[in-house]
Design an enzyme around this catalytic site. Structure first.
Site, PDB file in Angstrom:
ATOM      1  N   TYR A 260       8.785  10.154  -4.902  1.00 55.47           N
ATOM      2  CA  TYR A 260       8.309   8.772  -4.792  1.00 55.47           C
ATOM      3  C   TYR A 260       9.486   7.836  -4.485  1.00 55.47           C
ATOM      4  CZ  TYR A 260       7.048   4.128  -6.395  1.00 55.47           C
ATOM      5  OH  TYR A 260       6.884   2.766  -6.476  1.00 55.47           O
TER       6      TYR A 260
ATOM      7  N   HIS B 118       0.004   4.287 -16.976  1.00 56.99           N
ATOM      8  CA  HIS B 118       1.110   3.433 -17.413  1.00 56.99           C
ATOM      9  C   HIS B 118       1.051   3.144 -18.910  1.00 56.99           C
ATOM     10  CE1 HIS B 118       0.998   2.657 -13.025  1.00 56.99           C
ATOM     11  NE2 HIS B 118       2.302   2.801 -13.213  1.00 56.99           N
ATOM     12  N   LEU B 119       2.237   3.009 -19.466  1.00 52.55           N
ATOM     13  CA  LEU B 119       2.350   2.982 -20.926  1.00 52.55           C
ATOM     14  C   LEU B 119       1.617   1.801 -21.569  1.00 52.55           C
ATOM     15  CD1 LEU B 119       3.545   4.290 -23.428  1.00 52.55           C
ATOM     16  CD2 LEU B 119       5.638   2.961 -23.057  1.00 52.55           C
TER      17      LEU B 119
ATOM     18  N   ALA C 236       0.830  -1.202   0.000  1.00 53.11           N
ATOM     19  CA  ALA C 236       0.000   0.000   0.000  1.00 53.11           C
ATOM     20  C   ALA C 236       0.869   1.258   0.000  1.00 53.11           C
ATOM     21  CB  ALA C 236      -0.903  -0.008   1.237  1.00 53.11           C
ATOM     22  N   ALA C 237       0.740   2.064  -1.034  1.00 53.87           N
ATOM     23  CA  ALA C 237       1.541   3.286  -1.152  1.00 53.87           C
ATOM     24  C   ALA C 237       1.032   4.125  -2.311  1.00 53.87           C
ATOM     25  CB  ALA C 237       3.008   2.925  -1.414  1.00 53.87           C
TER      26      ALA C 237
HETATM   27  N1  UDP Z   1       4.849   7.113 -20.959  1.00 47.72           N
HETATM   28  C1  UDP Z   1       4.493   7.833 -22.089  1.00 47.72           C
HETATM   29  N2  UDP Z   1       3.185   8.150 -22.262  1.00 47.72           N
HETATM   30  C2  UDP Z   1       2.223   7.829 -21.375  1.00 47.72           C
HETATM   31  C3  UDP Z   1       2.597   7.086 -20.218  1.00 47.72           C
HETATM   32  C4  UDP Z   1       3.922   6.754 -20.040  1.00 47.72           C
HETATM   33  O1  UDP Z   1       5.340   8.175 -22.911  1.00 47.72           O
HETATM   34  O2  UDP Z   1       1.057   8.194 -21.576  1.00 47.72           O
HETATM   35  C5  UDP Z   1       6.262   6.772 -20.753  1.00 47.72           C
HETATM   36  C6  UDP Z   1       6.856   7.341 -19.478  1.00 47.72           C
HETATM   37  O3  UDP Z   1       7.243   8.686 -19.657  1.00 47.72           O
HETATM   38  C7  UDP Z   1       8.030   6.388 -19.267  1.00 47.72           C
HETATM   39  C8  UDP Z   1       7.492   5.057 -19.786  1.00 47.72           C
HETATM   40  O4  UDP Z   1       6.362   5.373 -20.618  1.00 47.72           O
HETATM   41  O5  UDP Z   1       9.105   6.784 -20.092  1.00 47.72           O
HETATM   42  C9  UDP Z   1       7.003   4.138 -18.685  1.00 47.72           C
HETATM   43  O6  UDP Z   1       6.129   4.890 -17.861  1.00 47.72           O
HETATM   44  P1  UDP Z   1       5.097   4.188 -16.876  1.00 47.72           P
HETATM   45  O7  UDP Z   1       4.256   5.293 -16.311  1.00 47.72           O
HETATM   46  O8  UDP Z   1       4.410   3.084 -17.591  1.00 47.72           O
HETATM   47  O9  UDP Z   1       5.988   3.531 -15.759  1.00 47.72           O
HETATM   48  P2  UDP Z   1       7.137   4.176 -14.806  1.00 47.72           P
HETATM   49  O10 UDP Z   1       8.439   3.956 -15.540  1.00 47.72           O
HETATM   50  O11 UDP Z   1       6.827   5.608 -14.564  1.00 47.72           O
HETATM   51  O12 UDP Z   1       7.044   3.349 -13.577  1.00 47.72           O
END
Ligand code: UDP
Length: 364
Positions: free
Chosen positions: A141, A189-190, A74-75
């Protein structure tokens, strides 16, 4: 064994709950459902809905059940978000965890597994990133997670509590048997965003940053299947019978954001409508895990390592859960107007390759 899982209704937590139960353990989930989902917790697993800051409630939960260990998920967990509200992240993640660890010591719970992060390395000079790499968080974070690792260090040194700090790289995919999946609100997330864009559920996807020092200019990440990640927790629990451990958990392979888009296009058979956008604050260029220590000391092997296979499990879950956990499994085509093949409700998913034998529990 009997385990308390905080954040067990969230993405990684819910997959770890499944792995614990598949291995024969019993589990109680503690979650405030702020980002987790009631439906992500199996119906026969007790769910305590509460805030980690509610010490009295946590104390009662620990008094009523004799836990052999705690797994703490949880975070608040978004890098970009933490750049916007840094003190919220630092305060909540750190203080809640500190109190939880203190309570564990009070209740003589000697095993603690902590979901840490690759984000505590900031922008490391060397890839893949080994456990001994310099810690230099690039975001509040990451910093909040590092502070908790330090609390666990002192919990061991002074009270003998054994802990595992698992520094996750990019958890992705979904339970290969379709029992759980990824449902963040809002989704940031991507992989899930690219899948939803391919499915036409989102008009477009922005790719954050074209000018990173990587082969194609976009960020490179190490995607690890969430079920492989869950199994790393089982391995870590064995290790902390006798000592504390810290492991970087990833596949040791990096994929750029454009690689991910191409994988989603291959798996879904559709185009992803994407365009360039500026960098997202707090994003390091490259994060690739050096996971040799975990493999060597525990025998852990990622079973669903290919990016396409990881994406495929995420895609399958999305097909059967277009509204995530919000709604029961609908038939796809009438509801969405998409010409996707309907997967029968409750269908058992074929597992990618070698994962077939490994991840199917002995008894259904
Ligand atoms: N990313 C992106 N567009 C989005 C969401 C994420 O280009 O709409 C990129 C983000 O900048 C990073 C990579 O995808 O370079 C992975 O990001 P994610 O948020 O999935 O995971 P994180 O690495 O932050 O834990």
């Amino acid at each position: 064994m009997h385990y308390l899982v905080t954040g067990g209704a969230g993405f990684v937590g819910s997959h770890v709950v499944l792995a614990l139960r598949d291995a024969g353990h019993s589990v109680v989930v503690f979650d405030n459902l702020s980002t987790g989902h009631r439906a992500a917790v199996p119906p026969d697993v007790p769910l305590v809905v509460g805030n980690l800051s509610d010490q009295a409630l946590l104390n009662t939960v620990m008094e009523n059940a004799k836990f052999d260990g705690v797994l703490h998920f949880a975070a608040l967990s978004l890098v970009g978000d933490s750049m916007r509200v840094p003190f919220t992240y630092l305060r909540q993640n750190y203080l809640n965890s500190l109190q939880l660890i203190e309570l564990c010591i009070h209740h003589a719970i000697r095993r603690f597994v902590f979901s840490s992060t690759a984000a505590l390395f900031g922008t490391p000079e060397q890839q893949p990133i080994m456990e001994h790499a310099t810690v230099n968080p690039g975001s509040p974070y990451g910093e909040s997670k590092f502070l908790i690792e330090r609390v666990l260090h002192w919990a061991e040194t002074i009270y003998g509590m054994h802990s595992a700090c698992l520094r996750y790289f990019n958890a992705a995919g979904s339970d290969p048997m379709g029992r759980a999946g990824e449902d963040h609100r809002p989704e940031t997330h991507l992989i899930p965003l690219a899948i939803d864009t391919a499915l036409g559920r989102r008009p477009a996807l922005s790719i954050f940053g074209a000018d990173y020092a990587t082969a194609d200019g976009t960020c490179v990440r190490d995607y690890i299947h969430v079920t492989d990640l869950a199994h790393a927790h089982l391995m870590a629990l064995e290790q902390i019978e006798t000592r504390s451990v810290t492991y970087n958990v990833g596949n040791t392979t990096g994929f750029s954001n454009l690689d991910v888009i191409r994988a989603v296009e291959r798996v879904t058979g559709r185009n992803v409508n994407w365009s360039w956008a500026g960098r997202r604050q707090g994003d390091p260029a490259t994060l690739i895990a050096g996971s040799e220590r975990l493999r060597r000391e525990t025998g852990w092997i990622p079973r669903i390592a290919a990016l396409d296979d990881i994406v495929e499990t995420a895609f399958r879950w999305r097909l059967t859960h277009p509204e995530g956990y919000a709604a029961p499994l609908p038939a796809m085509s009438p509801a969405t107007g998409m010409d996707m093949p309907a997967i029968p409700l409750g269908a058992d998913f074929p597992l990618p390759g070698a994962a077939e034998e490994f991840y199917r529990p002995a008894s259904p």
